[in-house]
Design a protein around this motif. Structure first.
Motif, mmCIF file in Angstrom:
data_model
loop_
_atom_site.group_PDB
_atom_site.id
_atom_site.type_symbol
_atom_site.label_atom_id
_atom_site.label_comp_id
_atom_site.label_asym_id
_atom_site.label_seq_id
_atom_site.Cartn_x
_atom_site.Cartn_y
_atom_site.Cartn_z
ATOM 1 N N LEU A 136 2.310 1.674 -3.496
ATOM 2 C CA LEU A 136 1.284 2.186 -4.424
ATOM 3 C C LEU A 136 0.977 3.659 -4.159
ATOM 4 O O LEU A 136 0.814 4.449 -5.103
ATOM 5 C CB LEU A 136 0.017 1.340 -4.313
ATOM 6 N N ALA A 137 0.896 4.032 -2.893
ATOM 7 C CA ALA A 137 0.637 5.436 -2.548
ATOM 8 C C ALA A 137 1.785 6.327 -3.018
ATOM 9 O O ALA A 137 1.552 7.421 -3.547
ATOM 10 C CB ALA A 137 0.433 5.578 -1.042
ATOM 11 N N LEU A 138 3.020 5.868 -2.840
ATOM 12 C CA LEU A 138 4.173 6.638 -3.301
ATOM 13 C C LEU A 138 4.134 6.816 -4.810
ATOM 14 O O LEU A 138 4.353 7.922 -5.324
ATOM 15 C CB LEU A 138 5.482 5.950 -2.880
ATOM 16 N N TRP A 139 3.853 5.752 -5.530
ATOM 17 C CA TRP A 139 3.780 5.820 -6.993
ATOM 18 C C TRP A 139 2.684 6.800 -7.410
ATOM 19 O O TRP A 139 2.894 7.644 -8.283
ATOM 20 C CB TRP A 139 3.490 4.429 -7.553
ATOM 21 N N TRP A 140 1.531 6.693 -6.769
ATOM 22 C CA TRP A 140 0.397 7.542 -7.133
ATOM 23 C C TRP A 140 0.684 9.019 -6.828
ATOM 24 O O TRP A 140 0.424 9.895 -7.637
ATOM 25 C CB TRP A 140 -0.824 7.079 -6.355
ATOM 26 N N LEU A 141 1.214 9.303 -5.618
ATOM 27 C CA LEU A 141 1.394 10.692 -5.173
ATOM 28 C C LEU A 141 2.667 11.348 -5.708
ATOM 29 O O LEU A 141 2.677 12.558 -5.960
ATOM 30 C CB LEU A 141 1.394 10.759 -3.645
ATOM 31 N N ARG A 142 3.746 10.588 -5.865
ATOM 32 C CA ARG A 142 5.048 11.179 -6.232
ATOM 33 C C ARG A 142 5.569 10.725 -7.588
ATOM 34 O O ARG A 142 6.579 11.243 -8.048
ATOM 35 C CB ARG A 142 6.097 10.849 -5.176
ATOM 36 N N CYS A 146 0.834 -1.217 0.000
ATOM 37 C CA CYS A 146 0.000 0.000 0.000
ATOM 38 C C CYS A 146 0.866 1.263 0.000
ATOM 39 O O CYS A 146 0.557 2.235 -0.700
ATOM 40 C CB CYS A 146 -0.944 -0.001 1.201
ATOM 41 N N SER A 147 1.948 1.238 0.771
ATOM 42 C CA SER A 147 2.852 2.399 0.799
ATOM 43 C C SER A 147 3.486 2.619 -0.560
ATOM 44 O O SER A 147 3.617 3.758 -1.034
ATOM 45 C CB SER A 147 3.953 2.194 1.845
ATOM 46 N N PHE A 189 9.162 6.295 -6.776
ATOM 47 C CA PHE A 189 8.988 4.882 -6.429
ATOM 48 C C PHE A 189 10.258 4.102 -6.703
ATOM 49 O O PHE A 189 10.695 3.297 -5.880
ATOM 50 C CB PHE A 189 7.810 4.282 -7.203
#
Length: 178
Positions: A28-34, A25-26, A39
């Motif tokens: 995926l969140a990093l990829w999505w947000l940054r 989840c972390s 990533f």
């Protein structure tokens, strides 16, 4: 026990599954947000960290298994069992003080001793001693940065903590088993 059964029992427990899900989840969140570049940098950094720490963990786990198999349960129970009393506490405190390395070394050793017959309260005393009285950390970090007077006072204040932890663990174990 087969390898598959061992993997299911030891490696696929709830905490492993939780942290695996958290890592995914972390990521995926990093990829999505940054974005993809952030990533990749994080994945590379974490991979390098794993390569640096993996040998320490591997060696510590091997030692843990050796401790479990080499030390007869009756000797571990005599020296570190629930009936070992102050002798067991002294051994645990001394062992915790002189164990070098970080948690990658200390925790597998505790697991090995615990599975070989050391009591819960002795393991708590060992870990508390390792945490607050570790001589390796004192010599390498504390003395050069904080000076002799500060370190001596801190050690004197911290000396009773493994004893208190041992007594509380012994009390809680008795209450739980009652």
């Amino acid at each position: 026990m087969s390898v598959i059964a061992y993997i299911k029992r030891e490696l696929l427990d709830r905490s492993t599954l939780f942290f695996t899900a958290l890592a995914l989840c972390s990521g995926l969140a990093l990829w999505w947000l940054r974005g993809e570049e952030a990533f990749r940098v994080a994945a590379y950094s974490s991979g390098m960290l794993v390569l640096m720490i993996a040998p320490i963990i591997l060696i510590a786990m091997v030692i843990s298994c050796y401790v479990r198999k080499l030390l007869p349960t009756k000797h571990v129970e005599r020296w570190l069992g629930s009936e070992s009393g102050l002798r067991g506490l002294a051994v645990a405190m001394l062992g915790g003080m002189v164990t070098p390395g970080g948690p990658f070394a200390a925790f597998p050793l505790v697991v090995g001793f615990y599975r070989a017959g050391a009591s819960f309260e002795i393991c708590v005393a060992y870990l508390t001693s390792w945490t607050v009285l570790g001589l390796n950390r004192v010599l390498i970090w504390e003395l050069p940065f904080l000076g002799f007077d500060f370190v001596l006072l801190r050690l004197l204040i911290s000396l009773p903590l493994p004893i208190i932890a041992w007594m509380l663990a012994k009390l809680l174990t008795r209450q739980r088993n009652a």
